[in-house]
Design an enzyme around this catalytic site. Structure first.
Site, PDB file in Angstrom:
ATOM      1  N   ASN A  24     -18.610  -3.217 -60.545  1.00  0.00           N
ATOM      2  CA  ASN A  24     -19.258  -3.607 -59.296  1.00  0.00           C
ATOM      3  C   ASN A  24     -18.291  -4.542 -58.582  1.00  0.00           C
ATOM      4  OD1 ASN A  24     -19.858  -6.406 -59.961  1.00  0.00           O
ATOM      5  ND2 ASN A  24     -21.459  -5.618 -61.305  1.00  0.00           N
ATOM      6  N   GLY A  32     -24.268  -0.229 -67.253  1.00  0.00           N
ATOM      7  CA  GLY A  32     -23.556   1.029 -67.450  1.00  0.00           C
ATOM      8  C   GLY A  32     -22.183   0.865 -68.062  1.00  0.00           C
ATOM      9  N   ASP A  34     -19.548  -0.514 -66.802  1.00  0.00           N
ATOM     10  CA  ASP A  34     -19.055  -1.870 -66.560  1.00  0.00           C
ATOM     11  C   ASP A  34     -19.512  -2.827 -67.665  1.00  0.00           C
ATOM     12  OD1 ASP A  34     -17.755  -3.932 -65.185  1.00  0.00           O
ATOM     13  OD2 ASP A  34     -19.359  -4.186 -63.720  1.00  0.00           O
ATOM     14  N   SER A 122     -19.524   6.327 -59.941  1.00  0.00           N
ATOM     15  CA  SER A 122     -20.616   6.341 -58.951  1.00  0.00           C
ATOM     16  C   SER A 122     -21.792   7.244 -59.317  1.00  0.00           C
ATOM     17  CB  SER A 122     -20.126   6.689 -57.536  1.00  0.00           C
ATOM     18  OG  SER A 122     -19.428   5.591 -56.979  1.00  0.00           O
ATOM     19  N   GLY A 124     -23.920   6.887 -61.873  1.00  0.00           N
ATOM     20  CA  GLY A 124     -25.034   6.198 -62.528  1.00  0.00           C
ATOM     21  C   GLY A 124     -25.957   5.575 -61.499  1.00  0.00           C
ATOM     22  N   TYR A 126     -25.315   4.200 -58.841  1.00  0.00           N
ATOM     23  CA  TYR A 126     -24.921   4.448 -57.445  1.00  0.00           C
ATOM     24  C   TYR A 126     -25.338   5.843 -56.980  1.00  0.00           C
ATOM     25  CZ  TYR A 126     -22.208   0.101 -57.444  1.00  0.00           C
ATOM     26  OH  TYR A 126     -21.805  -1.213 -57.499  1.00  0.00           O
TER      27      TYR A 126
END
Length: 172
Positions: A24, A32, A34, A122, A124, A126
């Site tokens: 992010n 996730g 990250d 992107s 997940g 997003y």
């Protein structure tokens, strides 16, 4: 030429020169991929991310850009953090998503990395549709002017793997 491979598995277990973090913009960890990278890699990653925030990225890392840190306790040497765009039905953000892959490979080249593992950026929280994300990711990697010899897409579940495999076969 860059060899593209698909793996069903956990990106934090990839023994590559670099793993790409679907970060992010704060660079300070999240959920996730990250969160998994920060948890498994340890505090060294977060420390370097904090230093980046204190110097060049006070307002966070913009979507589509990439920056590297240590990989801490991960098997990789580096983590390349990139911020994917949130999917929108009213605005085409495809170029920003493609930029995540190009910029990550540019950073990999600067580091001298030859093997890079990517997640499905992107897709997940997003909410980017998996089939479209796979197409954009594969096109961006194929078109990139890079010294990276292997790009490994590490897909978390069978549905993502199958979607990337279908997109890969369309271009072969």
């Amino acid at each position: 030429m860059t060899n593209i491979t698909l793996v069903l598995g956990d990106i934090t277990q990839q023994d590559t020169d670099a793993v790409v973090n679907a970060a992010n913009s704060s660079l300070l960890g999240g959920g996730g991929v990250d969160g998994a990278i920060h948890r498994r890699g340890g505090s060294d990653i977060l420390d370097e991310c904090r230093a980046l925030r204190a110097s060049h990225y006070g307002k966070g890392l913009p979507a589509g850009q990439a920056v590297a840190t240590t990989a801490g306790r991960l098997p990789a040497r580096w983590v390349i953090h990139t911020v994917g765009p949130v999917h929108s039905t009213s605005e085409d953000r495809s170029a920003t998503l493609a930029s995540c892959f190009r910029e990550s490979l540019r950073v990999a080249d600067e580091l001298g990395a030859r093997t890079v593992a990517f997640p499905a950026i992107s897709t997940g929280v997003y909410r980017w549709p998996l089939d479209d994300a796979a197409r954009i990711a594969l096109e961006a990697v194929r078109a990139a002017d890079t010294s990276v010899t292997e790009v490994r897409f590490v897909l978390f579940d069978q549905a993502a793997y199958d979607t990337f495999e279908a997109a890969l076969r369309l271009r072969d």
